[in-house]
Design a protein around this motif. Structure first.
Motif, PDB file in Angstrom:
ATOM      1  N   GLU A 114      14.780   0.136  -8.775  1.00 47.68           N
ATOM      2  CA  GLU A 114      15.796  -0.703  -9.415  1.00 47.68           C
ATOM      3  C   GLU A 114      15.550  -0.843 -10.910  1.00 47.68           C
ATOM      4  O   GLU A 114      16.461  -1.033 -11.699  1.00 47.68           O
ATOM      5  CB  GLU A 114      15.822  -2.089  -8.761  1.00 47.68           C
ATOM      6  CG  GLU A 114      16.595  -2.071  -7.463  1.00 47.68           C
ATOM      7  CD  GLU A 114      16.216  -3.211  -6.547  1.00 47.68           C
ATOM      8  OE1 GLU A 114      16.028  -4.332  -7.067  1.00 47.68           O
ATOM      9  OE2 GLU A 114      16.087  -2.957  -5.326  1.00 47.68           O
ATOM     10  N   VAL A 115      14.286  -0.747 -11.320  1.00 49.35           N
ATOM     11  CA  VAL A 115      13.953  -0.921 -12.747  1.00 49.35           C
ATOM     12  C   VAL A 115      14.060   0.427 -13.479  1.00 49.35           C
ATOM     13  O   VAL A 115      14.721   0.541 -14.507  1.00 49.35           O
ATOM     14  CB  VAL A 115      12.510  -1.473 -12.880  1.00 49.35           C
ATOM     15  CG1 VAL A 115      12.207  -1.850 -14.323  1.00 49.35           C
ATOM     16  CG2 VAL A 115      12.302  -2.659 -11.964  1.00 49.35           C
ATOM     17  N   TRP A 116      13.418   1.441 -12.935  1.00 49.67           N
ATOM     18  CA  TRP A 116      13.366   2.749 -13.613  1.00 49.67           C
ATOM     19  C   TRP A 116      14.526   3.668 -13.235  1.00 49.67           C
ATOM     20  O   TRP A 116      14.733   4.694 -13.873  1.00 49.67           O
ATOM     21  CB  TRP A 116      12.072   3.498 -13.234  1.00 49.67           C
ATOM     22  CG  TRP A 116      10.816   2.858 -13.714  1.00 49.67           C
ATOM     23  CD1 TRP A 116      10.711   1.835 -14.609  1.00 49.67           C
ATOM     24  CD2 TRP A 116       9.476   3.191 -13.327  1.00 49.67           C
ATOM     25  NE1 TRP A 116       9.395   1.503 -14.792  1.00 49.67           N
ATOM     26  CE2 TRP A 116       8.607   2.332 -14.019  1.00 49.67           C
ATOM     27  CE3 TRP A 116       8.918   4.123 -12.468  1.00 49.67           C
ATOM     28  CZ2 TRP A 116       7.230   2.371 -13.877  1.00 49.67           C
ATOM     29  CZ3 TRP A 116       7.546   4.168 -12.323  1.00 49.67           C
ATOM     30  CH2 TRP A 116       6.708   3.295 -13.026  1.00 49.67           C
ATOM     31  N   GLY A 117      15.185   3.354 -12.125  1.00 51.58           N
ATOM     32  CA  GLY A 117      16.189   4.281 -11.597  1.00 51.58           C
ATOM     33  C   GLY A 117      15.489   5.354 -10.776  1.00 51.58           C
ATOM     34  O   GLY A 117      14.269   5.522 -10.851  1.00 51.58           O
ATOM     35  N   ARG A 118      16.299   6.071  -9.953  1.00 49.17           N
ATOM     36  CA  ARG A 118      15.694   7.076  -9.069  1.00 49.17           C
ATOM     37  C   ARG A 118      15.065   8.218  -9.871  1.00 49.17           C
ATOM     38  O   ARG A 118      13.990   8.705  -9.548  1.00 49.17           O
ATOM     39  CB  ARG A 118      16.744   7.613  -8.098  1.00 49.17           C
ATOM     40  CG  ARG A 118      17.109   6.569  -7.061  1.00 49.17           C
ATOM     41  CD  ARG A 118      18.323   6.950  -6.283  1.00 49.17           C
ATOM     42  NE  ARG A 118      19.559   6.623  -6.995  1.00 49.17           N
ATOM     43  CZ  ARG A 118      20.750   7.130  -6.705  1.00 49.17           C
ATOM     44  NH1 ARG A 118      20.871   8.012  -5.746  1.00 49.17           N
ATOM     45  NH2 ARG A 118      21.810   6.762  -7.377  1.00 49.17           N
ATOM     46  N   GLY A 119      15.749   8.614 -10.958  1.00 51.55           N
ATOM     47  CA  GLY A 119      15.214   9.685 -11.818  1.00 51.55           C
ATOM     48  C   GLY A 119      13.869   9.281 -12.407  1.00 51.55           C
ATOM     49  O   GLY A 119      12.935  10.078 -12.490  1.00 51.55           O
ATOM     50  N   GLY A 120      13.768   8.006 -12.795  1.00 52.58           N
ATOM     51  CA  GLY A 120      12.538   7.498 -13.410  1.00 52.58           C
ATOM     52  C   GLY A 120      11.367   7.563 -12.433  1.00 52.58           C
ATOM     53  O   GLY A 120      10.246   7.942 -12.799  1.00 52.58           O
TER      54      GLY A 120
ATOM     55  N   PHE B 214       0.834  -1.204   0.000  1.00 53.86           N
ATOM     56  CA  PHE B 214       0.000   0.000   0.000  1.00 53.86           C
ATOM     57  C   PHE B 214       0.876   1.263   0.000  1.00 53.86           C
ATOM     58  O   PHE B 214       0.577   2.234  -0.657  1.00 53.86           O
ATOM     59  CB  PHE B 214      -0.918   0.026   1.230  1.00 53.86           C
ATOM     60  CG  PHE B 214      -1.917  -1.088   1.227  1.00 53.86           C
ATOM     61  CD1 PHE B 214      -3.089  -0.971   0.497  1.00 53.86           C
ATOM     62  CD2 PHE B 214      -1.679  -2.256   1.934  1.00 53.86           C
ATOM     63  CE1 PHE B 214      -4.017  -1.984   0.481  1.00 53.86           C
ATOM     64  CE2 PHE B 214      -2.606  -3.283   1.921  1.00 53.86           C
ATOM     65  CZ  PHE B 214      -3.770  -3.144   1.201  1.00 53.86           C
ATOM     66  N   TYR B 215       1.949   1.211   0.793  1.00 52.69           N
ATOM     67  CA  TYR B 215       2.784   2.414   0.937  1.00 52.69           C
ATOM     68  C   TYR B 215       4.058   2.367   0.103  1.00 52.69           C
ATOM     69  O   TYR B 215       4.632   3.403  -0.203  1.00 52.69           O
ATOM     70  CB  TYR B 215       3.163   2.626   2.408  1.00 52.69           C
ATOM     71  CG  TYR B 215       2.037   3.272   3.170  1.00 52.69           C
ATOM     72  CD1 TYR B 215       1.872   4.655   3.167  1.00 52.69           C
ATOM     73  CD2 TYR B 215       1.098   2.504   3.854  1.00 52.69           C
ATOM     74  CE1 TYR B 215       0.813   5.256   3.827  1.00 52.69           C
ATOM     75  CE2 TYR B 215       0.041   3.096   4.521  1.00 52.69           C
ATOM     76  CZ  TYR B 215      -0.097   4.472   4.499  1.00 52.69           C
ATOM     77  OH  TYR B 215      -1.148   5.067   5.150  1.00 52.69           O
ATOM     78  N   LEU B 216       4.506   1.168  -0.217  1.00 49.47           N
ATOM     79  CA  LEU B 216       5.842   1.089  -0.813  1.00 49.47           C
ATOM     80  C   LEU B 216       5.865   0.499  -2.228  1.00 49.47           C
ATOM     81  O   LEU B 216       6.870  -0.102  -2.616  1.00 49.47           O
ATOM     82  CB  LEU B 216       6.744   0.246   0.117  1.00 49.47           C
ATOM     83  CG  LEU B 216       6.753   0.703   1.593  1.00 49.47           C
ATOM     84  CD1 LEU B 216       7.428  -0.339   2.473  1.00 49.47           C
ATOM     85  CD2 LEU B 216       7.460   2.041   1.733  1.00 49.47           C
ATOM     86  N   PRO B 217       4.807   0.651  -3.014  1.00 54.23           N
ATOM     87  CA  PRO B 217       4.815  -0.034  -4.311  1.00 54.23           C
ATOM     88  C   PRO B 217       5.889   0.492  -5.260  1.00 54.23           C
ATOM     89  O   PRO B 217       6.335  -0.225  -6.147  1.00 54.23           O
ATOM     90  CB  PRO B 217       3.407   0.255  -4.878  1.00 54.23           C
ATOM     91  CG  PRO B 217       2.977   1.508  -4.226  1.00 54.23           C
ATOM     92  CD  PRO B 217       3.598   1.496  -2.863  1.00 54.23           C
ATOM     93  N   LEU B 218       6.320   1.745  -5.055  1.00 59.57           N
ATOM     94  CA  LEU B 218       7.291   2.313  -6.000  1.00 59.57           C
ATOM     95  C   LEU B 218       8.730   1.943  -5.644  1.00 59.57           C
ATOM     96  O   LEU B 218       9.631   2.115  -6.467  1.00 59.57           O
ATOM     97  CB  LEU B 218       7.162   3.840  -6.042  1.00 59.57           C
ATOM     98  CG  LEU B 218       5.880   4.394  -6.658  1.00 59.57           C
ATOM     99  CD1 LEU B 218       5.926   5.907  -6.722  1.00 59.57           C
ATOM    100  CD2 LEU B 218       5.678   3.845  -8.064  1.00 59.57           C
ATOM    101  N   TYR B 219       8.937   1.454  -4.423  1.00 57.96           N
ATOM    102  CA  TYR B 219      10.317   1.221  -3.998  1.00 57.96           C
ATOM    103  C   TYR B 219      11.057   0.203  -4.867  1.00 57.96           C
ATOM    104  O   TYR B 219      12.180   0.466  -5.288  1.00 57.96           O
ATOM    105  CB  TYR B 219      10.354   0.847  -2.509  1.00 57.96           C
ATOM    106  CG  TYR B 219      10.313   2.089  -1.636  1.00 57.96           C
ATOM    107  CD1 TYR B 219       9.306   3.029  -1.783  1.00 57.96           C
ATOM    108  CD2 TYR B 219      11.305   2.351  -0.711  1.00 57.96           C
ATOM    109  CE1 TYR B 219       9.271   4.190  -1.029  1.00 57.96           C
ATOM    110  CE2 TYR B 219      11.286   3.512   0.049  1.00 57.96           C
ATOM    111  CZ  TYR B 219      10.262   4.431  -0.113  1.00 57.96           C
ATOM    112  OH  TYR B 219      10.241   5.584   0.630  1.00 57.96           O
ATOM    113  N   PRO B 220      10.440  -0.957  -5.157  1.00 54.72           N
ATOM    114  CA  PRO B 220      11.162  -1.900  -6.032  1.00 54.72           C
ATOM    115  C   PRO B 220      11.403  -1.305  -7.423  1.00 54.72           C
ATOM    116  O   PRO B 220      12.359  -1.696  -8.100  1.00 54.72           O
ATOM    117  CB  PRO B 220      10.211  -3.094  -6.116  1.00 54.72           C
ATOM    118  CG  PRO B 220       9.238  -2.923  -5.025  1.00 54.72           C
ATOM    119  CD  PRO B 220       9.147  -1.483  -4.718  1.00 54.72           C
TER     120      PRO B 220
END
Ligand code: HEM
Ligand code: SF4
Ligand code: SF4
Length: 528
Positions: free
Chosen positions: A261-267, A252-258
């Motif tokens: 690694e795929v998109w990079g922090r900028g992504g 719920f809170y952390l879906p973007l964290y993984p």
């Protein structure tokens, strides 16, 4: 494209909500109380958070142990509170997501409503800020993963001089002050969130901030049940010497964290920027439509404040009199807040159709669809009725009757003053009346269904006079997708009415009253 998405979503909501309401009633429909449930979950999170704080050690050395103590030794009260804190926070995310989608689906976010929509955007950010800082405090392996990934994400922005991710290289580099700052953030951000939740609803009159008791109790019991069944637990002490390889995520809170690694922090930042921009701009995307706001006619306003009471958007203020009529106050419309629903027209005691048509002026009226036009359309539609069971149908632009022919249409059924129904029946223009508005829990203008019901029941001014035979008036509350149900209910009501045409009754005669400036209190007693 946006309209098509809205239609599909709306259909989805209706598909769930209408059968649910038929089984359990509108009061228990959680989808129609999402804002109120949001407040409820917030309070559950706040109370459980304060409780946990009594046991929590805010120092970095003992934070993990204190949470373990809560979950293992005191599982039956503090442990349950920890789980409640976690699961109510998760439900807050669910509520915000579904609330946003529903406001979009029911087209309740554009025009004047931009304000509530737009203030929802920082609410989303703060909600995530609250949740993420919360995970940090447990100081387990998940906290380590969250701390490192969040710091790396923040380091991507040109805000901090020194990279904050360095704090997490080893225990030696992590200062207790930094951890205390996180504890402070986890209290300050939710407080600011609460402030914004208040800002979010200040432009709404009578916002629903408390769910019905039964619904709140059911939610609380469900939360306690899940907390006992699957208690929230930590995932092992932080080990800054080792990078966390596998952790259980809160999706719920952390879906973007993984995704970092795929998109990079900028992504990830680009995605968040694009998402916020899209949400922020949505109220102004075409098709835009805006009717002209309501206008006060001082000659017919006696300052009774009924319009201000009934306006669902806080668009009317009572101010000191600016003319020489002997009343202390007058209504004043704020055009920036008015959605042109016409509910104020239905509330004004001067809105009586018993006056002669050329003189039909009221205290407050819509410029694009005034009371005089409504009266004319009523008379025209009634003249077209024939046969036994002449039923005149009043519909709103948003409910299940809007696609039917031969109806009298208006922005909201509460625009029709009750005296208009009296007028139709007492003048024998029809044998019966149907008022077909939105579904009870999904009134497009929030309060139109409630006010109409209360006016007819005689519990809200201006009320329908006792002399009007209630059995000749049917109300149908149905959503825009329930046209066939509305048609079927009208057909069965018409059949009933046909058995007792009005001509056989003695129709009461109402006098025709010419308009006089400022005599509206007297007019109320005659016409409504
Ligand atoms: C913690 C989060 C939130 C809470 C507690 C909350 C609460 C509420 C409440 C109580 C209402 C009034 C409902 C009524 O009585 O009719 C409301 C209306 C509304 N909310 Fe939220 N809301 C939240 C987040 C959001 C978000 C994220 C958005 C969209 C970006 C949003 C958009 C709206 C809109 C457009 C309205 C309708 C205003 C109207 O009908 O004029 N809300 N909200
Ligand atoms: S038209 Fe609707 S929004 Fe505008 S002042 Fe009247 S009740 Fe309020
Ligand atoms: S007389 Fe009509 S316009 Fe004036 S305050 Fe009363 S309801 Fe509003």
């Amino acid at each position: 494209m946006i309209s098509a998405a809205r239609r599909v979503l709306r259909y989805g909501f209706e598909l769930i909500e209408r059968p649910f309401e038929r089984l359990f009633g509108p009061a228990l429909n959680p989808l129609s109380q999402l804002g109120a449930l949001g407040f409820f979950f917030f309070w559950v999170v706040a109370v459980s958070g304060i409780y946990l704080f009594i046991f929590f050690d805010t120092g970095i050395e003992r934070a993990y142990e204190s949470v373990e103590y809560i979950s293992r030794n005191h599982w039956f009260h503090a442990g349950v509170m920890r789980s409640l804190h976690r699961y109510a926070s998760d439900l807050l995310v669910v509520m915000v997501t579904v609330h946003l989608l529903r406001q979009f689906a029911y087209d309740q976010y554009r025009g004047v409503r931009w304000y509530s929509w737009f203030t929802g955007l920082p609410i989303i950010w703060l909600l995530y800020g609250s949740g993420i800082t919360g995970y940090w405090l447990v100081w387990d392996r998940l906290a380590q993963y969250v701390a490192i990934t969040t710091s790396e994400l923040l380091d991507r922005l040109p805000i901090f001089g020194e990279p904050i991710a360095r704090n997490f290289i080893s225990t030696g580099t992590l200062s207790s002050r930094f951890f205390t700052l996180m504890v402070f953030m986890h209290i300050a951000v939710p407080l600011f969130l609460l402030f914004l939740m208040w800002v979010h609803i200040i432009r709404i009159s009578r916002p629903k901030m408390n769910p019905p008791r039964a619904l709140a109790l059911m939610m609380l019991l469900a939360l306690i049940g899940v907390s006992m069944w699957k208690p929230a637990l930590s995932q092992g002490h932080v080990d800054l010497a080792k990078a966390p390889v596998e952790v259980g995520l809160d999706w719920f809170y952390l879906p973007l964290y993984p995704l970092t690694e795929v998109w990079g922090r900028g992504g990830v930042w680009a995605f968040l920027g694009a998402f916020s921009l899209m949400i922020g701009l949505m109220p102004w995307l075409p098709p835009l439509r805006r009717a002209r706001p309501a206008q006060v006619d001082l000659n017919h306003c006696n300052g009774c404040a009924r319009c201000a009471e009934d306006c669902p958007y806080e668009a009317i203020r009572m101010v000191g009199r600016t003319d020489d009529l002997p009343y202390p106050t007058q209504a004043q419309v704020n055009p920036a807040l008015c959605v042109s629903c016409g509910i104020c027209v239905g509330a004004c005691p001067s809105s009586t159709p018993f006056r002669r048509s050329e003189e039909l002026k009221t205290g407050i009226d819509l410029l694009d669809y005034d009371l005089k036009t409504l009266r004319e359309r009523t008379i025209e539609a009634a003249a077209a009725l024939s046969g036994p069971g002449r039923v005149l149908i009043f519909v709103c632009d948003h409910g299940g009757g809007r696609r039917l022919d031969g109806t009298v249409r208006m922005p909201c059924v509460a625009m029709a003053p009750p005296s208009l129904f009296d007028f139709v029946l007492s003048r024998n223009l029809a044998d019966g009346i149907v008022i077909a508005g939105c579904a009870e829990s999904a009134c497009y203008n929030r309060l139109g269904v409630d006010w109409t019901k209360q006016r007819i029941a005689g519990t809200r001014d201006p009320y329908l006079r006792a002399r009007v035979p209630r059995e000749r008036i049917a109300t149908i509350w149905a959503s825009a997708l329930e046209t066939s149900r509305v048609a079927a209910e009208i057909a069965s009501f018409t059949k009933e009415i046909a058995k007792h045409p009005l001509q056989k009754l003695r129709a009461p005669q109402a006098p025709s009253v010419p308009a006089q400036p400022g005599n509206d209190r007297a007019l109320t007693e005659v016409g409504s």
